[in-house]
Design a protein around this motif. Structure first.
Motif, PDB file in Angstrom:
ATOM      1  N   SER A  32       0.827  -1.210   0.000  1.00 12.42           N
ATOM      2  CA  SER A  32       0.000   0.000   0.000  1.00 12.42           C
ATOM      3  C   SER A  32       0.861   1.261   0.000  1.00 12.42           C
ATOM      4  N   LEU A  33       1.957   1.263   0.751  1.00 13.48           N
ATOM      5  CA  LEU A  33       2.819   2.442   0.780  1.00 13.48           C
ATOM      6  C   LEU A  33       3.532   2.662  -0.556  1.00 13.48           C
ATOM      7  N   LEU A  34       4.011   1.592  -1.180  1.00 14.98           N
ATOM      8  CA  LEU A  34       4.678   1.730  -2.474  1.00 14.98           C
ATOM      9  C   LEU A  34       3.690   2.150  -3.564  1.00 14.98           C
ATOM     10  N   MET A  35       2.491   1.592  -3.527  1.00 13.95           N
ATOM     11  CA  MET A  35       1.476   1.987  -4.503  1.00 13.95           C
ATOM     12  C   MET A  35       1.131   3.463  -4.343  1.00 13.95           C
ATOM     13  N   ALA A  36       1.000   3.916  -3.104  1.00 16.69           N
ATOM     14  CA  ALA A  36       0.698   5.330  -2.854  1.00 16.69           C
ATOM     15  C   ALA A  36       1.849   6.206  -3.345  1.00 16.69           C
ATOM     16  N   ALA A  37       3.082   5.792  -3.097  1.00 13.80           N
ATOM     17  CA  ALA A  37       4.242   6.563  -3.550  1.00 13.80           C
ATOM     18  C   ALA A  37       4.290   6.632  -5.073  1.00 13.80           C
ATOM     19  N   GLU A  94      -2.604   1.981 -11.743  1.00  9.73           N
ATOM     20  CA  GLU A  94      -3.128   3.330 -11.504  1.00  9.73           C
ATOM     21  C   GLU A  94      -4.534   3.270 -10.935  1.00  9.73           C
ATOM     22  N   SER A  95      -5.342   2.322 -11.414  1.00  5.28           N
ATOM     23  CA  SER A  95      -6.706   2.214 -10.895  1.00  5.28           C
ATOM     24  C   SER A  95      -6.686   1.815  -9.419  1.00  5.28           C
ATOM     25  N   LEU A  96      -5.763   0.950  -9.024  1.00  6.21           N
ATOM     26  CA  LEU A  96      -5.614   0.599  -7.611  1.00  6.21           C
ATOM     27  C   LEU A  96      -4.926   1.727  -6.852  1.00  6.21           C
ATOM     28  N   GLY A  97      -3.963   2.382  -7.481  1.00  4.45           N
ATOM     29  CA  GLY A  97      -3.244   3.479  -6.839  1.00  4.45           C
ATOM     30  C   GLY A  97      -4.171   4.588  -6.388  1.00  4.45           C
ATOM     31  N   THR A  98      -5.214   4.850  -7.156  1.00  2.00           N
ATOM     32  CA  THR A  98      -6.201   5.867  -6.791  1.00  2.00           C
ATOM     33  C   THR A  98      -6.876   5.498  -5.475  1.00  2.00           C
ATOM     34  N   VAL A  99      -7.243   4.242  -5.337  1.00  4.75           N
ATOM     35  CA  VAL A  99      -7.901   3.768  -4.111  1.00  4.75           C
ATOM     36  C   VAL A  99      -6.933   3.830  -2.928  1.00  4.75           C
ATOM     37  N   VAL A 100      -5.718   3.372  -3.131  1.00  3.10           N
ATOM     38  CA  VAL A 100      -4.719   3.344  -2.065  1.00  3.10           C
ATOM     39  C   VAL A 100      -4.350   4.759  -1.622  1.00  3.10           C
ATOM     40  N   ARG A 101      -4.212   5.657  -2.579  1.00  2.00           N
ATOM     41  CA  ARG A 101      -3.892   7.054  -2.265  1.00  2.00           C
ATOM     42  C   ARG A 101      -5.000   7.673  -1.400  1.00  2.00           C
ATOM     43  N   GLU A 102      -6.252   7.369  -1.719  1.00  3.15           N
ATOM     44  CA  GLU A 102      -7.373   7.881  -0.925  1.00  3.15           C
ATOM     45  C   GLU A 102      -7.375   7.269   0.474  1.00  3.15           C
ATOM     46  N   LYS A 157      -4.695   6.286   2.120  1.00  2.00           N
ATOM     47  CA  LYS A 157      -3.608   6.975   2.819  1.00  2.00           C
ATOM     48  C   LYS A 157      -4.057   8.359   3.258  1.00  2.00           C
ATOM     49  N   ARG A 158      -4.733   9.069   2.360  1.00  2.00           N
ATOM     50  CA  ARG A 158      -5.225  10.414   2.687  1.00  2.00           C
ATOM     51  C   ARG A 158      -6.206  10.347   3.873  1.00  2.00           C
ATOM     52  N   TRP A 159      -7.076   9.340   3.861  1.00  2.00           N
ATOM     53  CA  TRP A 159      -8.026   9.162   4.956  1.00  2.00           C
ATOM     54  C   TRP A 159      -7.274   8.944   6.269  1.00  2.00           C
ATOM     55  N   ALA A 160      -6.263   8.079   6.243  1.00  2.00           N
ATOM     56  CA  ALA A 160      -5.476   7.804   7.457  1.00  2.00           C
ATOM     57  C   ALA A 160      -4.782   9.068   7.947  1.00  2.00           C
ATOM     58  N   ASP A 161      -4.188   9.826   7.043  1.00  2.00           N
ATOM     59  CA  ASP A 161      -3.515  11.069   7.434  1.00  2.00           C
ATOM     60  C   ASP A 161      -4.506  12.054   8.045  1.00  2.00           C
ATOM     61  N   THR A 162      -5.682  12.154   7.470  1.00  2.00           N
ATOM     62  CA  THR A 162      -6.690  13.115   7.924  1.00  2.00           C
ATOM     63  C   THR A 162      -7.302  12.731   9.270  1.00  2.00           C
ATOM     64  N   HIS A 163      -7.499  11.446   9.496  1.00  2.00           N
ATOM     65  CA  HIS A 163      -8.235  10.992  10.686  1.00  2.00           C
ATOM     66  C   HIS A 163      -7.355  10.444  11.810  1.00  2.00           C
ATOM     67  N   MET A 164      -6.051  10.581  11.691  1.00  3.40           N
ATOM     68  CA  MET A 164      -5.159  10.005  12.698  1.00  3.40           C
ATOM     69  C   MET A 164      -5.390  10.593  14.084  1.00  3.40           C
ATOM     70  N   ASP A 165      -5.672  11.892  14.183  1.00  3.11           N
ATOM     71  CA  ASP A 165      -5.927  12.493  15.496  1.00  3.11           C
ATOM     72  C   ASP A 165      -7.154  11.869  16.155  1.00  3.11           C
TER      73      ASP A 165
END
Length: 135
Positions: free
Chosen positions: A39-44, A101-109, A111-119
């Motif tokens: 997931s991290l490599l796909m997001a990168a 790329e189609s999976l990368g879009t999902v993985v990137r979202e 990651k974004r969700w995790a970054d946004t909701h970590m608090d």
């Protein structure tokens, strides 16, 4: 008894996928996608092609062995391409395929969700640990 064409057999098999079954290929794919390094490599890579060393720097904590193994697995699955450019030293670039790329879009979202909701997650964990002795 009618004979099925190869395309009909593939369609029948595709409809039979059930990731809740341990032996299902879709389950095995979900297991791979759920791997933290995948997931991290796909997001990168969703930001664009990167060299091996760039990926190693971007994804903190991944060993060279795991980076190599994970990239090989992603290439085998058709999610990543590996391009070698003859030079001194040899240049190797990794990029997402259209399928990747189609999976990368999902993985990137994700990651974004995790970054946004970590608090909020950290607060929920603290609350749980406070009310649950020995947690």
């Amino acid at each position: 008894m009618s004979t099925l064409t190869a395309a009909q057999r593939r369609e029948r098999d595709r409809a039979a996928y059930d990731a809740f079954l341990a032996a299902c290929p879709a389950r095995q794919l979900l297991d791979r996608i759920g791997d933290k390094w995948v997931s991290l490599l796909m997001a990168a890579l969703s930001d664009g092609p990167m060299r091996y060393a760039e990926l190693g720097r971007k994804v903190a904590g991944i060993s060279e062995k795991m980076l190599t193994q994970t990239l090989r697995g992603l290439e085998r699955d058709g999610l990543v391409t590996r391009t070698i450019t003859p030079s001194v030293p040899v240049r190797v670039d990794y990029a997402l395929t259209p399928l990747g790329e189609s999976l990368g879009t999902v993985v990137r979202e994700l990651k974004r969700w995790a970054d946004t909701h970590m608090d909020a997650i950290a607060a929920a964990r603290d609350a749980y640990d406070t009310r649950t002795p020995g947690a």
